[in-house]
Write a protein that holds these residues in place. Sequence first.
Motif, PDB file in Angstrom:
ATOM      1  N   ARG A   1     -82.630  64.670 119.246  1.00  0.00           N
ATOM      2  CA  ARG A   1     -81.336  64.042 119.534  1.00  0.00           C
ATOM      3  C   ARG A   1     -81.445  62.522 119.495  1.00  0.00           C
ATOM      4  NH1 ARG A   1     -79.660  66.644 125.023  1.00  0.00           N
ATOM      5  NH2 ARG A   1     -78.038  65.051 124.972  1.00  0.00           N
ATOM      6  N   TYR A   2     -82.491  61.995 120.124  1.00  0.00           N
ATOM      7  CA  TYR A   2     -82.698  60.544 120.079  1.00  0.00           C
ATOM      8  C   TYR A   2     -82.925  60.076 118.634  1.00  0.00           C
ATOM      9  CZ  TYR A   2     -83.193  59.867 125.170  1.00  0.00           C
ATOM     10  OH  TYR A   2     -82.980  59.770 126.526  1.00  0.00           O
ATOM     11  N   ALA A   3     -83.734  60.817 117.887  1.00  0.00           N
ATOM     12  CA  ALA A   3     -84.033  60.428 116.502  1.00  0.00           C
ATOM     13  C   ALA A   3     -82.765  60.445 115.649  1.00  0.00           C
ATOM     14  CB  ALA A   3     -85.091  61.358 115.917  1.00  0.00           C
ATOM     15  N   GLU A   4     -81.940  61.456 115.832  1.00  0.00           N
ATOM     16  CA  GLU A   4     -80.706  61.527 115.058  1.00  0.00           C
ATOM     17  C   GLU A   4     -79.771  60.364 115.380  1.00  0.00           C
ATOM     18  OE1 GLU A   4     -79.382  65.494 115.966  1.00  0.00           O
ATOM     19  OE2 GLU A   4     -80.636  66.374 114.387  1.00  0.00           O
ATOM     20  N   GLU A   5     -79.681  60.004 116.659  1.00  0.00           N
ATOM     21  CA  GLU A   5     -78.820  58.879 117.024  1.00  0.00           C
ATOM     22  C   GLU A   5     -79.390  57.560 116.503  1.00  0.00           C
ATOM     23  OE1 GLU A   5     -75.820  56.430 118.457  1.00  0.00           O
ATOM     24  OE2 GLU A   5     -75.848  58.572 118.002  1.00  0.00           O
ATOM     25  N   LEU A   6     -80.683  57.361 116.636  1.00  0.00           N
ATOM     26  CA  LEU A   6     -81.293  56.139 116.110  1.00  0.00           C
ATOM     27  C   LEU A   6     -81.128  56.091 114.594  1.00  0.00           C
ATOM     28  CD1 LEU A   6     -82.842  53.565 116.828  1.00  0.00           C
ATOM     29  CD2 LEU A   6     -84.962  54.883 116.584  1.00  0.00           C
ATOM     30  N   GLY A   7     -81.313  57.223 113.949  1.00  0.00           N
ATOM     31  CA  GLY A   7     -81.110  57.292 112.504  1.00  0.00           C
ATOM     32  C   GLY A   7     -79.688  56.934 112.108  1.00  0.00           C
ATOM     33  N   ARG A   8     -78.722  57.421 112.876  1.00  0.00           N
ATOM     34  CA  ARG A   8     -77.319  57.085 112.608  1.00  0.00           C
ATOM     35  C   ARG A   8     -77.106  55.584 112.707  1.00  0.00           C
ATOM     36  NH1 ARG A   8     -72.995  55.620 114.916  1.00  0.00           N
ATOM     37  NH2 ARG A   8     -73.783  55.659 117.035  1.00  0.00           N
ATOM     38  N   GLN A   9     -77.667  54.964 113.751  1.00  0.00           N
ATOM     39  CA  GLN A   9     -77.485  53.531 113.961  1.00  0.00           C
ATOM     40  C   GLN A   9     -78.190  52.696 112.900  1.00  0.00           C
ATOM     41  OE1 GLN A   9     -78.106  52.226 118.032  1.00  0.00           O
ATOM     42  NE2 GLN A   9     -77.330  54.163 118.820  1.00  0.00           N
ATOM     43  N   LEU A  10     -79.289  53.216 112.368  1.00  0.00           N
ATOM     44  CA  LEU A  10     -80.062  52.487 111.358  1.00  0.00           C
ATOM     45  C   LEU A  10     -79.708  52.890 109.928  1.00  0.00           C
ATOM     46  CD1 LEU A  10     -83.574  52.709 113.046  1.00  0.00           C
ATOM     47  CD2 LEU A  10     -82.188  50.627 112.762  1.00  0.00           C
ATOM     48  N   ALA A  11     -78.871  53.913 109.782  1.00  0.00           N
ATOM     49  CA  ALA A  11     -78.554  54.474 108.463  1.00  0.00           C
ATOM     50  C   ALA A  11     -79.824  54.973 107.767  1.00  0.00           C
ATOM     51  CB  ALA A  11     -77.797  53.469 107.598  1.00  0.00           C
ATOM     52  N   VAL A  12     -80.653  55.677 108.547  1.00  0.00           N
ATOM     53  CA  VAL A  12     -81.908  56.247 108.058  1.00  0.00           C
ATOM     54  C   VAL A  12     -81.934  57.720 108.466  1.00  0.00           C
ATOM     55  CG1 VAL A  12     -84.432  56.198 108.326  1.00  0.00           C
ATOM     56  CG2 VAL A  12     -83.151  54.058 108.270  1.00  0.00           C
ATOM     57  N   THR A  13     -82.346  58.579 107.577  1.00  0.00           N
ATOM     58  CA  THR A  13     -82.442  59.997 107.896  1.00  0.00           C
ATOM     59  C   THR A  13     -83.755  60.275 108.611  1.00  0.00           C
ATOM     60  OG1 THR A  13     -81.140  60.572 105.952  1.00  0.00           O
ATOM     61  CG2 THR A  13     -82.474  62.340 106.931  1.00  0.00           C
ATOM     62  N   PRO A  14     -83.705  60.770 109.844  1.00  0.00           N
ATOM     63  CA  PRO A  14     -84.947  61.096 110.551  1.00  0.00           C
ATOM     64  C   PRO A  14     -85.578  62.363 109.968  1.00  0.00           C
ATOM     65  CG  PRO A  14     -83.045  61.652 111.906  1.00  0.00           C
ATOM     66  CD  PRO A  14     -82.511  61.016 110.659  1.00  0.00           C
ATOM     67  N   LEU A  15     -86.896  62.388 109.967  1.00  0.00           N
ATOM     68  CA  LEU A  15     -87.642  63.530 109.452  1.00  0.00           C
ATOM     69  C   LEU A  15     -88.538  64.107 110.533  1.00  0.00           C
ATOM     70  CD1 LEU A  15     -88.909  61.990 106.089  1.00  0.00           C
ATOM     71  CD2 LEU A  15     -87.041  63.641 106.371  1.00  0.00           C
ATOM     72  N   PRO A  16     -88.656  65.441 110.585  1.00  0.00           N
ATOM     73  CA  PRO A  16     -89.657  66.009 111.489  1.00  0.00           C
ATOM     74  C   PRO A  16     -91.051  65.594 111.008  1.00  0.00           C
ATOM     75  CG  PRO A  16     -88.526  67.745 110.240  1.00  0.00           C
ATOM     76  CD  PRO A  16     -87.904  66.438 109.858  1.00  0.00           C
ATOM     77  N   PHE A  17     -91.977  65.435 111.934  1.00  0.00           N
ATOM     78  CA  PHE A  17     -93.311  64.958 111.573  1.00  0.00           C
ATOM     79  C   PHE A  17     -93.965  65.833 110.512  1.00  0.00           C
ATOM     80  CE2 PHE A  17     -94.408  67.986 114.890  1.00  0.00           C
ATOM     81  CZ  PHE A  17     -95.600  68.544 114.443  1.00  0.00           C
ATOM     82  N   SER A  18     -93.629  67.115 110.482  1.00  0.00           N
ATOM     83  CA  SER A  18     -94.229  68.030 109.502  1.00  0.00           C
ATOM     84  C   SER A  18     -93.807  67.700 108.075  1.00  0.00           C
ATOM     85  CB  SER A  18     -93.855  69.475 109.835  1.00  0.00           C
ATOM     86  OG  SER A  18     -92.441  69.626 109.813  1.00  0.00           O
ATOM     87  N   GLN A  19     -92.769  66.875 107.913  1.00  0.00           N
ATOM     88  CA  GLN A  19     -92.295  66.475 106.585  1.00  0.00           C
ATOM     89  C   GLN A  19     -92.619  65.011 106.275  1.00  0.00           C
ATOM     90  OE1 GLN A  19     -88.124  67.426 106.179  1.00  0.00           O
ATOM     91  NE2 GLN A  19     -88.423  69.494 106.957  1.00  0.00           N
ATOM     92  N   ALA A  20     -93.514  64.415 107.037  1.00  0.00           N
ATOM     93  CA  ALA A  20     -93.830  62.995 106.855  1.00  0.00           C
ATOM     94  C   ALA A  20     -94.479  62.747 105.498  1.00  0.00           C
ATOM     95  CB  ALA A  20     -94.758  62.513 107.959  1.00  0.00           C
ATOM     96  N   PRO A  21     -93.933  61.793 104.753  1.00  0.00           N
ATOM     97  CA  PRO A  21     -94.576  61.402 103.492  1.00  0.00           C
ATOM     98  C   PRO A  21     -95.730  60.437 103.790  1.00  0.00           C
ATOM     99  CG  PRO A  21     -92.630  60.072 103.855  1.00  0.00           C
ATOM    100  CD  PRO A  21     -92.709  61.050 105.006  1.00  0.00           C
TER     101      PRO A  21
END
Length: 183
Positions: free
Chosen positions: A16-36
């Motif tokens: 939830r925090y990641a999604e809100e921060l992503g919204r504010q930054l215009a960045v899509t949050p990714l689960p760590f298992s999908q980290a590039p």
Amino acid sequence: MNPILLYGSRYGSARRYAEELGRQLAVTPLPFSQAPALSSYGTIVYLGSLYAGGVLGLAKTFRRVSLRPGQRLILVTVGLANPAHGETRAHIRAGLKGQLSQDLLDQAKIFHLRGGIDYSQLSLAHRAMMGMLHQKLKRTAPEALTEDDRALLATYGKKVDFVDLRALAPVLAEVQKGGTSQK
């Protein structure tokens, strides 16, 4: 250059925090298992839930990572205990030492946020761990209980949500402007 926003969340608070921060930054949050590969990002933001003294996915994500000059790591822990208490922050910090290299730990800007718990959603293992902790706290002398211990006893078995998306303001400022952290 946009930051990368990663999270480790089992029951949803860090997500939830990641999604809100992503919204504010215009960045899509990714689960760590999908980290590039992280070397191409100027700022790496990791929000992770605390479980048994560790941050979910943190060690796996940063196992072979070292920051290049100018690259930043912002680490946000999300847990049930109140991070305003010094002993809580000290406990979290001790757990981080077992998951990150000292070099990464020294370079990271660290923030602590509160999450929540819904006992009906816990895995069998987590329910058993919380049950053992509850039993231990019930046998502890009242004067030896911390504020967080008393809160756990009062809310055991219930749904409790301490998520406060406004608490992301200092994290957002750090990502955008290089503000100060709460180490």
